[in-house]
Design a protein around this motif. Structure first.
Motif, PDB file in Angstrom:
ATOM      1  N   VAL A  56      27.902  71.341  45.134  1.00 22.47           N
ATOM      2  CA  VAL A  56      28.939  72.320  45.463  1.00 22.47           C
ATOM      3  C   VAL A  56      28.450  73.700  45.033  1.00 22.47           C
ATOM      4  N   ASP A  57      28.429  74.660  45.951  1.00 23.49           N
ATOM      5  CA  ASP A  57      27.910  75.984  45.621  1.00 23.49           C
ATOM      6  C   ASP A  57      28.964  76.796  44.863  1.00 23.49           C
ATOM      7  N   PRO A  58      28.533  77.835  44.117  1.00 25.01           N
ATOM      8  CA  PRO A  58      29.470  78.603  43.276  1.00 25.01           C
ATOM      9  C   PRO A  58      30.667  79.180  44.034  1.00 25.01           C
ATOM     10  N   PRO A  59      30.496  79.805  45.231  1.00 22.72           N
ATOM     11  CA  PRO A  59      31.693  80.327  45.921  1.00 22.72           C
ATOM     12  C   PRO A  59      32.720  79.232  46.218  1.00 22.72           C
ATOM     13  N   SER A  60      32.248  78.040  46.560  1.00 20.27           N
ATOM     14  CA  SER A  60      33.178  76.945  46.849  1.00 20.27           C
ATOM     15  C   SER A  60      33.911  76.500  45.590  1.00 20.27           C
ATOM     16  N   VAL A  61      33.211  76.508  44.449  1.00 28.29           N
ATOM     17  CA  VAL A  61      33.879  76.160  43.194  1.00 28.29           C
ATOM     18  C   VAL A  61      34.968  77.171  42.879  1.00 28.29           C
ATOM     19  N   ARG A  62      34.650  78.460  43.003  1.00 22.70           N
ATOM     20  CA  ARG A  62      35.650  79.497  42.683  1.00 22.70           C
ATOM     21  C   ARG A  62      36.846  79.416  43.626  1.00 22.70           C
ATOM     22  N   SER A  63      36.598  79.191  44.899  1.00 25.05           N
ATOM     23  CA  SER A  63      37.701  79.083  45.859  1.00 25.05           C
ATOM     24  C   SER A  63      38.572  77.872  45.542  1.00 25.05           C
ATOM     25  N   ALA A  64      37.935  76.747  45.215  1.00 25.61           N
ATOM     26  CA  ALA A  64      38.694  75.541  44.905  1.00 25.61           C
ATOM     27  C   ALA A  64      39.516  75.716  43.632  1.00 25.61           C
ATOM     28  N   VAL A  65      38.939  76.369  42.620  1.00 25.53           N
ATOM     29  CA  VAL A  65      39.685  76.634  41.389  1.00 25.53           C
ATOM     30  C   VAL A  65      40.913  77.492  41.696  1.00 25.53           C
ATOM     31  N   SER A  66      40.758  78.504  42.532  1.00 28.86           N
ATOM     32  CA  SER A  66      41.893  79.355  42.891  1.00 28.86           C
ATOM     33  C   SER A  66      42.993  78.544  43.580  1.00 28.86           C
ATOM     34  N   ARG A  67      42.593  77.652  44.473  1.00 26.07           N
ATOM     35  CA  ARG A  67      43.593  76.825  45.162  1.00 26.07           C
ATOM     36  C   ARG A  67      44.305  75.896  44.181  1.00 26.07           C
ATOM     37  N   LEU A  68      43.553  75.312  43.269  1.00 24.93           N
ATOM     38  CA  LEU A  68      44.167  74.420  42.292  1.00 24.93           C
ATOM     39  C   LEU A  68      45.102  75.180  41.352  1.00 24.93           C
ATOM     40  N   LYS A  69      44.759  76.424  41.030  1.00 28.44           N
ATOM     41  CA  LYS A  69      45.670  77.256  40.236  1.00 28.44           C
ATOM     42  C   LYS A  69      46.973  77.508  40.989  1.00 28.44           C
ATOM     43  N   ARG A  70      46.852  77.845  42.282  1.00 27.71           N
ATOM     44  CA  ARG A  70      48.064  78.119  43.074  1.00 27.71           C
ATOM     45  C   ARG A  70      48.939  76.876  43.195  1.00 27.71           C
ATOM     46  N   ARG A  71      48.309  75.710  43.209  1.00 25.13           N
ATOM     47  CA  ARG A  71      49.081  74.461  43.294  1.00 25.13           C
ATOM     48  C   ARG A  71      49.657  74.047  41.938  1.00 25.13           C
ATOM     49  N   GLY A  72      49.358  74.804  40.893  1.00 25.83           N
ATOM     50  CA  GLY A  72      49.880  74.481  39.574  1.00 25.83           C
ATOM     51  C   GLY A  72      49.159  73.359  38.873  1.00 25.83           C
ATOM     52  N   LEU A  73      47.905  73.074  39.279  1.00 28.48           N
ATOM     53  CA  LEU A  73      47.159  71.978  38.677  1.00 28.48           C
ATOM     54  C   LEU A  73      46.152  72.433  37.627  1.00 28.48           C
ATOM     55  N   LEU A  74      45.723  73.696  37.692  1.00 27.46           N
ATOM     56  CA  LEU A  74      44.842  74.260  36.676  1.00 27.46           C
ATOM     57  C   LEU A  74      45.484  75.516  36.109  1.00 27.46           C
ATOM     58  N   THR A  75      45.235  75.753  34.830  1.00 28.37           N
ATOM     59  CA  THR A  75      45.706  76.975  34.187  1.00 28.37           C
ATOM     60  C   THR A  75      44.508  77.705  33.595  1.00 28.37           C
ATOM     61  N   ALA A  76      44.528  79.024  33.661  1.00 31.49           N
ATOM     62  CA  ALA A  76      43.437  79.839  33.122  1.00 31.49           C
ATOM     63  C   ALA A  76      43.616  79.999  31.620  1.00 31.49           C
ATOM     64  N   GLU A  77      42.547  79.858  30.890  1.00 25.97           N
ATOM     65  CA  GLU A  77      42.561  80.005  29.436  1.00 25.97           C
ATOM     66  C   GLU A  77      41.436  80.950  29.030  1.00 25.97           C
TER      67      GLU A  77
END
Length: 283
Positions: A56-77
């Motif tokens: 998985v390339d870095p842009p795809s990781v960042r995009s996926a993290v953003s989507r998971l944050k919007r879905r309420g599954l990841l929180t930024a620390e």
């Protein structure tokens, strides 16, 4: 023309779908990420390195993290002055904990059934949709409108899930045996799409049985190689115990591939999981 009927060769098993970055991230947290700290916080740079190891390339990781944050599954620390990291939200942690019990279990069906009978007022039709989709995701089959059925060993998880989603006022649960007028095996084939479930098992086997054969010839288990093979196998496997809820073998077709796919996964799990953890911790 020879006059002899030609027989086509059997269709190959369907190819396993390519895992999405978001799915791999959740699988990573389920397998390894929760152990990074008491909160399960993983620095974003570490996430990028570890997802990069499985393609998985870095842009795809960042995009996926953003989507998971919007879905309420990841929180930024931001632990102290360190760079940003991400941890599973309380809701995601609950889903991962529930997943542990299903993904790593070897069900022993006792032949009894759990019925979920529900009625939702028309004014709350959205809850009806949530209830149907959640029962389907738990592995229930649809016996009739408003009546869903599953092997009885899913009772505890069903109670826990419906209570967490505040859906218990709409549902009655019953346990019992099938006493209908058609053979139970025929009824099971109506309640579940067995062909579709078998196709998922065969896709898993096509992708990961050759991996197991390769590892069975190796004595050493290098951590990075173990991680590269284990994470995609776990990502592919973790959906199967929900699609296939552990139906009694006596009610399934003779060529049912479920037991074989379970043996492949648990063999890979036993051989690769801990070595993969070494690689993840060192990233």
């Amino acid at each position: 023309m020879t006059g002899v009927a030609e027989h086509s060769s059997p269709s190959p098993p369907p190819a396993a779908p390519r895992p999405s970055p978001g799915s791999l991230i959740l699988t990573f947290y389920g397998a390894y990420g929760r152990g990074f700290s008491s909160e399960g916080t993983v620095p974003v740079a570490t996430l990028i390195r570890l997802l990069g190891a499985v393609g998985v390339d870095p842009p795809s990781v960042r995009s996926a993290v953003s989507r998971l944050k919007r879905r309420g599954l990841l929180t930024a620390e931001r632990p102290g002055s360190k760079s940003a990291g991400y941890a599973p939200s309380p809701a995601a942690r609950q889903l991962l904990d529930d997943g542990d019990r299903r993904i790593y279990a070897r069900p022993r069906p006792d032949g009894n059934w759990l019925l979920a009978v529900f009625s939702v007022p028309e004014s709350e039709r959205q809850r009806r949709h949530v209830l149907r989709s959640r029962l389907a995701r738990l592995g229930f089959g649809n016996a009739a409108p408003g009546i869903w059925i599953a092997p009885s060993h899913l009772e505890e998880e069903t109670r826990h899930t419906l209570a967490r989603l505040e859906l218990t006022p709409y549902v009655d649960l019953f346990r019992g045996s099938h006493a209908g007028f058609e053979p139970t095996a025929e009824a099971v084939a109506r309640w579940w799409d067995l062909d579709a479930i078998a196709a998922q098992h065969r896709a898993f086997l096509a992708a990961h049985e050759p991996v197991l054969r390769t590892w069975s010839r190796r004595r050493r288990v290098p951590p990075e190689a173990a991680y590269r093979d284990y994470l995609p196998a776990l990502d592919a496997w973790r959906r199967l115990p929900y699609a296939d809820p552990g139906l009694p073998a006596s009610l399934l077709p003779d060529d049912w591939p479920g037991e074989r796919s379970a043996k492949v996964f648990f063999a890979l799990h036993g051989k690769l999981r801990d070595a993969g953890a070494e690689f993840a911790r060192a990233a």
